[in-house]
Design a protein around this motif. Sequence first.
Motif, PDB file in Angstrom:
ATOM      1  N   THR A  13       9.975  -8.411   7.104  1.00 29.54           N
ATOM      2  CA  THR A  13       8.836  -9.136   6.554  1.00 29.54           C
ATOM      3  C   THR A  13       7.585  -8.353   6.918  1.00 29.54           C
ATOM      4  O   THR A  13       7.482  -7.803   8.011  1.00 29.54           O
ATOM      5  N   GLU A  14       6.701  -8.282   5.998  1.00 30.11           N
ATOM      6  CA  GLU A  14       5.478  -7.513   6.194  1.00 30.11           C
ATOM      7  C   GLU A  14       4.274  -8.416   6.004  1.00 30.11           C
ATOM      8  O   GLU A  14       4.263  -9.276   5.130  1.00 30.11           O
ATOM      9  N   THR A  15       3.269  -8.188   6.816  1.00 31.55           N
ATOM     10  CA  THR A  15       2.029  -8.923   6.692  1.00 31.55           C
ATOM     11  C   THR A  15       1.148  -8.232   5.659  1.00 31.55           C
ATOM     12  O   THR A  15       0.972  -7.019   5.705  1.00 31.55           O
ATOM     13  N   VAL A  16       0.645  -9.013   4.746  1.00 31.47           N
ATOM     14  CA  VAL A  16      -0.226  -8.477   3.705  1.00 31.47           C
ATOM     15  C   VAL A  16      -1.662  -8.790   4.083  1.00 31.47           C
ATOM     16  O   VAL A  16      -1.969  -9.908   4.490  1.00 31.47           O
ATOM     17  N   ARG A  17      -2.508  -7.794   3.972  1.00 36.74           N
ATOM     18  CA  ARG A  17      -3.920  -8.002   4.279  1.00 36.74           C
ATOM     19  C   ARG A  17      -4.751  -7.707   3.045  1.00 36.74           C
ATOM     20  O   ARG A  17      -4.730  -6.599   2.530  1.00 36.74           O
ATOM     21  N   LEU A  18      -5.449  -8.725   2.582  1.00 32.39           N
ATOM     22  CA  LEU A  18      -6.378  -8.567   1.464  1.00 32.39           C
ATOM     23  C   LEU A  18      -7.782  -8.798   1.988  1.00 32.39           C
ATOM     24  O   LEU A  18      -8.014  -9.734   2.743  1.00 32.39           O
ATOM     25  N   ASP A  19      -8.700  -7.962   1.591  1.00 30.01           N
ATOM     26  CA  ASP A  19     -10.093  -8.099   2.002  1.00 30.01           C
ATOM     27  C   ASP A  19     -10.825  -8.912   0.940  1.00 30.01           C
ATOM     28  O   ASP A  19     -11.177  -8.384  -0.115  1.00 30.01           O
ATOM     29  N   PRO A  20     -11.052 -10.203   1.192  1.00 36.52           N
ATOM     30  CA  PRO A  20     -11.680 -11.049   0.180  1.00 36.52           C
ATOM     31  C   PRO A  20     -13.112 -10.604  -0.148  1.00 36.52           C
ATOM     32  O   PRO A  20     -13.574 -10.805  -1.275  1.00 36.52           O
ATOM     33  N   ASP A  21     -13.785  -9.994   0.808  1.00 34.59           N
ATOM     34  CA  ASP A  21     -15.145  -9.523   0.544  1.00 34.59           C
ATOM     35  C   ASP A  21     -15.153  -8.411  -0.500  1.00 34.59           C
ATOM     36  O   ASP A  21     -16.060  -8.328  -1.324  1.00 34.59           O
ATOM     37  N   ARG A  22     -14.151  -7.558  -0.463  1.00 35.63           N
ATOM     38  CA  ARG A  22     -14.059  -6.474  -1.436  1.00 35.63           C
ATOM     39  C   ARG A  22     -13.857  -7.043  -2.847  1.00 35.63           C
ATOM     40  O   ARG A  22     -14.481  -6.599  -3.790  1.00 35.63           O
ATOM     41  N   LEU A  23     -12.991  -8.051  -2.952  1.00 31.43           N
ATOM     42  CA  LEU A  23     -12.753  -8.682  -4.256  1.00 31.43           C
ATOM     43  C   LEU A  23     -13.996  -9.425  -4.742  1.00 31.43           C
ATOM     44  O   LEU A  23     -14.365  -9.329  -5.908  1.00 31.43           O
ATOM     45  N   SER A  24     -14.637 -10.138  -3.836  1.00 28.05           N
ATOM     46  CA  SER A  24     -15.864 -10.861  -4.209  1.00 28.05           C
ATOM     47  C   SER A  24     -16.939  -9.900  -4.688  1.00 28.05           C
ATOM     48  O   SER A  24     -17.636 -10.170  -5.669  1.00 28.05           O
ATOM     49  N   GLY A  25     -17.057  -8.771  -3.998  1.00 24.90           N
ATOM     50  CA  GLY A  25     -18.033  -7.754  -4.397  1.00 24.90           C
ATOM     51  C   GLY A  25     -17.744  -7.206  -5.773  1.00 24.90           C
ATOM     52  O   GLY A  25     -18.665  -6.964  -6.574  1.00 24.90           O
ATOM     53  N   LEU A  26     -16.488  -7.027  -6.080  1.00 31.38           N
ATOM     54  CA  LEU A  26     -16.086  -6.553  -7.406  1.00 31.38           C
ATOM     55  C   LEU A  26     -16.497  -7.557  -8.482  1.00 31.38           C
ATOM     56  O   LEU A  26     -17.056  -7.179  -9.516  1.00 31.38           O
ATOM     57  N   TYR A  27     -16.276  -8.827  -8.220  1.00 35.11           N
ATOM     58  CA  TYR A  27     -16.652  -9.864  -9.179  1.00 35.11           C
ATOM     59  C   TYR A  27     -18.164  -9.970  -9.326  1.00 35.11           C
ATOM     60  O   TYR A  27     -18.677 -10.163 -10.426  1.00 35.11           O
ATOM     61  N   ARG A  28     -18.878  -9.837  -8.221  1.00 35.21           N
ATOM     62  CA  ARG A  28     -20.351  -9.880  -8.295  1.00 35.21           C
ATOM     63  C   ARG A  28     -20.892  -8.687  -9.085  1.00 35.21           C
ATOM     64  O   ARG A  28     -21.812  -8.823  -9.882  1.00 35.21           O
ATOM     65  N   GLN A  29     -20.325  -7.535  -8.837  1.00 34.75           N
ATOM     66  CA  GLN A  29     -20.802  -6.314  -9.464  1.00 34.75           C
ATOM     67  C   GLN A  29     -20.493  -6.266 -10.955  1.00 34.75           C
ATOM     68  O   GLN A  29     -21.336  -5.862 -11.752  1.00 34.75           O
ATOM     69  N   LEU A  30     -19.298  -6.696 -11.348  1.00 33.78           N
ATOM     70  CA  LEU A  30     -18.859  -6.539 -12.737  1.00 33.78           C
ATOM     71  C   LEU A  30     -18.906  -7.816 -13.563  1.00 33.78           C
ATOM     72  O   LEU A  30     -18.833  -7.745 -14.784  1.00 33.78           O
ATOM     73  N   GLY A  31     -18.972  -8.949 -12.916  1.00 34.45           N
ATOM     74  CA  GLY A  31     -18.857 -10.211 -13.640  1.00 34.45           C
ATOM     75  C   GLY A  31     -17.395 -10.614 -13.734  1.00 34.45           C
ATOM     76  O   GLY A  31     -16.499  -9.779 -13.574  1.00 34.45           O
ATOM     77  N   ASP A  32     -17.170 -11.881 -14.018  1.00 36.80           N
ATOM     78  CA  ASP A  32     -15.810 -12.414 -13.988  1.00 36.80           C
ATOM     79  C   ASP A  32     -14.852 -11.710 -14.938  1.00 36.80           C
ATOM     80  O   ASP A  32     -13.775 -11.276 -14.532  1.00 36.80           O
ATOM     81  N   LYS A  33     -15.219 -11.610 -16.204  1.00 39.13           N
ATOM     82  CA  LYS A  33     -14.305 -11.051 -17.206  1.00 39.13           C
ATOM     83  C   LYS A  33     -13.998  -9.591 -16.931  1.00 39.13           C
ATOM     84  O   LYS A  33     -12.838  -9.174 -16.925  1.00 39.13           O
ATOM     85  N   SER A  34     -15.017  -8.793 -16.688  1.00 41.95           N
ATOM     86  CA  SER A  34     -14.802  -7.360 -16.440  1.00 41.95           C
ATOM     87  C   SER A  34     -14.032  -7.123 -15.147  1.00 41.95           C
ATOM     88  O   SER A  34     -13.159  -6.246 -15.087  1.00 41.95           O
TER      89      SER A  34
END
Length: 129
Positions: A13-34
């Motif tokens: 079993t492996e622990t998965v690490r996602l950086d929510p700040d990176r994803l949020s930044g992507l959405y802020r920068q590009l908008g939801d659809k993009s």
Amino acid sequence: MNVVEKILTLEHTETVRLDPDRLSGLYRQLGDKSALDVLCRTVEELAVRLSNCERFWRKRDWDNLRKCSKSLVAIADQIGMTALARVANDVAQSVDAGDAVAAGATLGRLIRIGERSLTAIWDQQDLSV
């Protein structure tokens, strides 16, 4: 004749690490659809490259395995898959060291983490097809 009474199965079993700040930044920068479009394409590209890494390892194509795992580092890091990026870098380092056994072991770990990471990002973003 010896009889084996108990057979143990090791479950990785492996622990998965996602950086929510990176994803949020992507959405802020590009908008939801993009951002969703970019994320969908990125998830698909990661899946293809994971498959390619395994194929290169089976062929003992060390140069392409190294290149492919390094490209996974860059792509995974962009969308906040920190564990995937770290282990992909470990694969490249094993190849650089000329250690085929370590490359195989870390590649197995990369594939497990990759599958779990892709599922986690898919579920988190509700990327239903």
